[in-house]
Design a protein around this motif. Structure first.
Motif, short mmCIF file in Angstrom:
data_model
loop_
_atom_site.label_atom_id
_atom_site.label_comp_id
_atom_site.label_asym_id
_atom_site.label_seq_id
_atom_site.Cartn_x
_atom_site.Cartn_y
_atom_site.Cartn_z
N ASN A 25 29.26 1.14 24.46
CA ASN A 25 30.45 0.65 25.15
C ASN A 25 30.08 -0.10 26.42
O ASN A 25 30.63 -1.17 26.70
CB ASN A 25 31.38 1.82 25.49
CG ASN A 25 32.47 1.45 26.47
OD1 ASN A 25 33.41 0.74 26.16
ND2 ASN A 25 32.32 1.92 27.71
N ASN A 32 30.66 -8.68 27.38
CA ASN A 32 31.98 -9.31 27.49
C ASN A 32 32.17 -9.98 28.85
O ASN A 32 32.64 -11.12 28.94
CB ASN A 32 33.07 -8.23 27.29
CG ASN A 32 34.35 -8.82 26.72
OD1 ASN A 32 34.49 -10.02 26.61
ND2 ASN A 32 35.28 -7.96 26.38
N LYS A 53 31.76 -11.73 18.66
CA LYS A 53 32.84 -11.01 19.35
C LYS A 53 33.25 -9.78 18.56
O LYS A 53 33.58 -8.74 19.14
CB LYS A 53 34.04 -11.93 19.54
CG LYS A 53 35.12 -11.27 20.42
CD LYS A 53 35.99 -12.29 21.08
CE LYS A 53 36.89 -11.69 22.15
NZ LYS A 53 37.34 -10.31 21.93
N ASP A 57 33.35 -6.11 20.16
CA ASP A 57 34.60 -5.33 20.14
C ASP A 57 34.46 -4.03 19.35
O ASP A 57 35.24 -3.10 19.54
CB ASP A 57 35.73 -6.16 19.55
CG ASP A 57 36.14 -7.31 20.45
OD1 ASP A 57 35.72 -7.32 21.63
OD2 ASP A 57 36.87 -8.20 19.98
N ASP A 60 33.86 -1.21 21.93
CA ASP A 60 34.62 -1.19 23.19
C ASP A 60 35.58 -0.02 23.18
O ASP A 60 36.46 0.08 22.32
CB ASP A 60 35.38 -2.51 23.35
CG ASP A 60 35.96 -2.68 24.74
OD1 ASP A 60 36.31 -1.66 25.37
OD2 ASP A 60 36.07 -3.84 25.20
N ASN A 62 38.11 0.55 24.89
CA ASN A 62 39.50 0.22 25.16
C ASN A 62 40.22 -0.39 23.97
O ASN A 62 41.44 -0.59 24.03
CB ASN A 62 39.60 -0.75 26.35
CG ASN A 62 41.01 -0.85 26.89
OD1 ASN A 62 41.68 0.15 27.09
ND2 ASN A 62 41.47 -2.07 27.13
N LEU A 63 39.51 -0.68 22.91
CA LEU A 63 40.12 -1.31 21.75
C LEU A 63 40.41 -0.29 20.66
O LEU A 63 39.82 0.78 20.62
CB LEU A 63 39.21 -2.43 21.23
CG LEU A 63 38.94 -3.56 22.21
CD1 LEU A 63 38.02 -4.61 21.59
CD2 LEU A 63 40.25 -4.22 22.67
N GLU A 64 41.33 -0.65 19.77
CA GLU A 64 41.73 0.24 18.69
C GLU A 64 41.02 -0.14 17.40
O GLU A 64 40.47 -1.23 17.27
CB GLU A 64 43.25 0.17 18.49
CG GLU A 64 44.07 0.41 19.75
CD GLU A 64 43.94 1.82 20.29
OE1 GLU A 64 43.59 2.72 19.51
OE2 GLU A 64 44.17 2.02 21.49
N ASN A 66 38.22 0.73 15.95
CA ASN A 66 36.78 0.43 15.95
C ASN A 66 36.01 1.74 15.87
O ASN A 66 36.58 2.79 15.57
CB ASN A 66 36.39 -0.40 17.17
CG ASN A 66 36.73 0.31 18.48
OD1 ASN A 66 37.14 1.46 18.50
ND2 ASN A 66 36.55 -0.39 19.59
N THR A 69 37.12 4.70 18.23
CA THR A 69 38.42 5.21 17.79
C THR A 69 38.27 6.08 16.56
O THR A 69 38.85 7.18 16.47
CB THR A 69 39.39 4.05 17.47
OG1 THR A 69 39.56 3.24 18.63
CG2 THR A 69 40.75 4.58 17.04
N SER A 117 47.94 4.62 16.86
CA SER A 117 48.50 4.33 18.19
C SER A 117 50.01 4.56 18.25
O SER A 117 50.76 3.72 18.78
CB SER A 117 48.17 2.90 18.62
OG SER A 117 46.79 2.70 18.66
#
Length: 235
Positions: A25, A32, A53, A57, A60, A62-64, A66, A69, A117
């Motif tokens: 991360n 990034n 990208k 990602d 990361d 903060n992203l969903e 992936n 998650t 989410s």
């Protein structure tokens, strides 16, 4: 074939995965910040940019949808699974089992929420009803915070009735998880509203948030597997 679940060994393996994801991360954020965001318009013309990208990602926090998650959802499912097994074994020996099944259902819902989410859908509705911002920029923390308080009241007597070591581990894991999931989420929302989603402080806060959530879950899994021995049969 019977596989004995060893609490300490399982904890260390899960912790290792969490630390690897943390490093990936951080690498993703640095890539990034220093490569993609400053040159995004030019890079979009470069062959393979979308692939690069996508890889960034993928890790990361903060992203969903992936790797982090998926792993968080897996930890929640493991919690639900072990809670269910404990409830099942407690039922056999005629001890309280319904609270264990109840917690299993809660963690199963949280795992679904992690992947889909659901909590994000509450933001606009809660904001419209309460007109909140700042620390409540991510307004889902209000209904989830209330639900947490209700759960704590309902389960207080049950939890304090468990062995002292288990109580300490449950409380510690809960503090770690809630610090990430709710407490850090609030200043994180304030930073996002006032400084944007690409500010250095926002990167730090969401990294701490997700790391503490995963750490709290693996401590809880350790508590569950220490409370009751598990032997999984694989045919």
């Amino acid at each position: 074939m019977d596989i004995q679940v060893l609490p300490k060994k399982l904890f260390l393996k899960l912790l290792g995965v969490v630390l690897v994801l943390l490093v990936l991360n951080i690498i993703s954020i640095l890539f990034n910040v220093h490569y993609i965001q400053p040159q995004i318009e030019d890079l979009q013309q470069v062959f393979g940019f979308n692939y690069i990208k996508f890889l960034v990602d993928l890790f990361d926090f903060n992203l969903e949808k992936n790797v982090p998650t998926f792993f968080s959802a897996l930890l929640l499912i493991l919690c639900s699974f072990f809670l269910f097994l404990i409830g099942k074994s407690e039922r056999v020996i005629h001890r309280k089992y319904v609270p264990w099944y109840g917690l299993s259902a809660v963690f199963l819902f949280l795992s679904i929420d992690e992947m889909t989410s659901i909590h994000e859908l509450l933001i606009s509705t809660t904001k419209a009803q309460l007109n909140v911002s700042g620390l409540f920029f991510f307004a889902w923390v209000i209904p989830y915070g209330i639900a947490l308080l209700v759960l704590m009241v309902v389960y207080y007597k049950f939890i304090v009735g468990l062995p002292k070591r288990t109580v300490r581990l449950f409380v510690f894991s809960g503090i770690v998880f809630i610090t990430g999931a709710l407490i850090i989420e609030m200043p994180e929302g304030w930073v996002a509203e006032n400084y944007g989603f690409y500010s250095p402080l926002f990167y730090i806060l969401y990294t701490c948030e997700e790391f503490l959530e995963m750490l709290g879950l693996i401590i809880f899994i350790y508590a569950l597997t220490s409370y009751k021995s598990f032997s999984l049969k694989i045919s």
